[in-house]
Design an enzyme around this catalytic site. Structure first.
Site, PDB file in Angstrom:
ATOM      1  N   ASP A 104      49.412  12.530   3.592  1.00 11.48           N
ATOM      2  CA  ASP A 104      50.061  11.870   2.464  1.00 11.48           C
ATOM      3  C   ASP A 104      49.221  12.007   1.193  1.00 11.48           C
ATOM      4  OD1 ASP A 104      52.014  10.987   4.201  1.00 11.48           O
ATOM      5  OD2 ASP A 104      51.056   9.046   4.521  1.00 11.48           O
TER       6      ASP A 104
HETATM    7  N1  URA Z   1      49.765   9.327   9.197  1.00 10.91           N
HETATM    8  C1  URA Z   1      50.145   8.844   8.005  1.00 10.91           C
HETATM    9  O1  URA Z   1      50.813   7.825   7.935  1.00 10.91           O
HETATM   10  N2  URA Z   1      49.780   9.498   6.903  1.00 10.91           N
HETATM   11  C2  URA Z   1      49.016  10.612   6.910  1.00 10.91           C
HETATM   12  O2  URA Z   1      48.696  11.158   5.857  1.00 10.91           O
HETATM   13  C3  URA Z   1      48.628  11.108   8.162  1.00 10.91           C
HETATM   14  C4  URA Z   1      49.022  10.449   9.280  1.00 10.91           C
END
Ligand code: URA
Length: 242
Positions: A104
């Site tokens: 993310d």
């Molecule tokens: N899980 C998430 O919620 N976000 C990420 O970036 C990676 C794994």
């Protein structure tokens, strides 16, 4: 002569399947003409092939790097909001790298980038259950019972029950809790959604390990090339010892 998708896969653009999808999506040109049908053969000596508007050269040397992703970067090459991309952090002339999976925008930590399409495919294929370990700062005081729920599986907002995971409470951080969570699958925003399911939303998320490869002391925004042994170990971890 070689089939277009095979040429693209050899060049490290993606697996054969992925390259077929790219062709169908109109992302591939041969001699300036977009090709969307399968079965086109090309002559690598005479034809010019482009992917997303950039020329493709067959059999680039395979390069895999480990980046410590800072917050505020997307892991796609282009972003509809013009936000910076992790690719802006890596300056390797002549090498076209693609992120392996996603993190993310706000997530930090271990991200692999590679031009080895087969490696990407193996690491991201759900069948291979590659372990991904995160350190997550969760809001509030997380209890042992909630850690056990994370391990056993929780029901996400779309009704999906997560597969068994490993979780451990590292310790309290003020009024919040630092945990380590290892998952063997990769649903969208999985860790954030698992944390929501136990009513302790993520305040900060960092990926620290993939299989046996950990982020180590690499500073945020820095990257390094993996050694041949590290690449082999990763391949072994997903059952691909080629
Ligand atoms: N899980 C998430 O919620 N976000 C990420 O970036 C990676 C794994």
């Amino acid at each position: 002569m070689i089939r277009l998708q095979k040429y693209l896969a050899h060049a490290g653009i993606g697996s054969l399947r992925t390259c077929e999808q790219y062709i169908a999506q109109g992302l591939v040109q041969v001699n300036g003409q977009t090709v969307t049908v399968m079965g086109v053969q090309i002559d690598p000596e005479r034809d010019t092939v482009a992917f997303r508007g950039r020329p493709v050269h067959e059999a680039e040397a395979k390069v895999t790097i480990l980046l410590n992703k800072p917050e505020g970067y997307v892991t796609t090459s282009r972003d509809q909001f013009g936000r910076p991309s992790v690719l802006d952090l890596v300056d390797l002339p002549g090498v076209r790298l693609y992120p392996v999976g996603r993190l993310d925008y706000q997530t930090t930590g271990l991200l692999l980038l590679t031009n080895d399409g087969a490696l990407t495919h193996q690491l991201t294929h759900p069948r291979h259950h590659v372990a991904k370990t995160y350190e997550a700062l969760l809001q509030g005081e997380v209890r042992g019972e909630e850690i056990r729920q994370l391990e056993k599986g929780v029901v996400l907002d779309d009704g999906y029950r997560t597969k068994p995971a490993k979780a451990r409470l590292i310790g309290p951080k003020g009024r919040n809790s630092l945990i380590q969570l290892t998952i063997f699958e990769g649903k969208n925003h999985q860790v954030r959604r698992m944390a929501k399911a136990i009513r302790h939303p993520v305040l900060h998320l960092k990926r620290v390990q993939i299989a046996d490869l950990s982020i180590g002391t690499l500073k945020e925004g820095s990257w390094r090339k993996l050694t041949e042994k590290e690449v082999q170990d990763l391949k072994r971890a997903c059952g691909q010892s080629r």
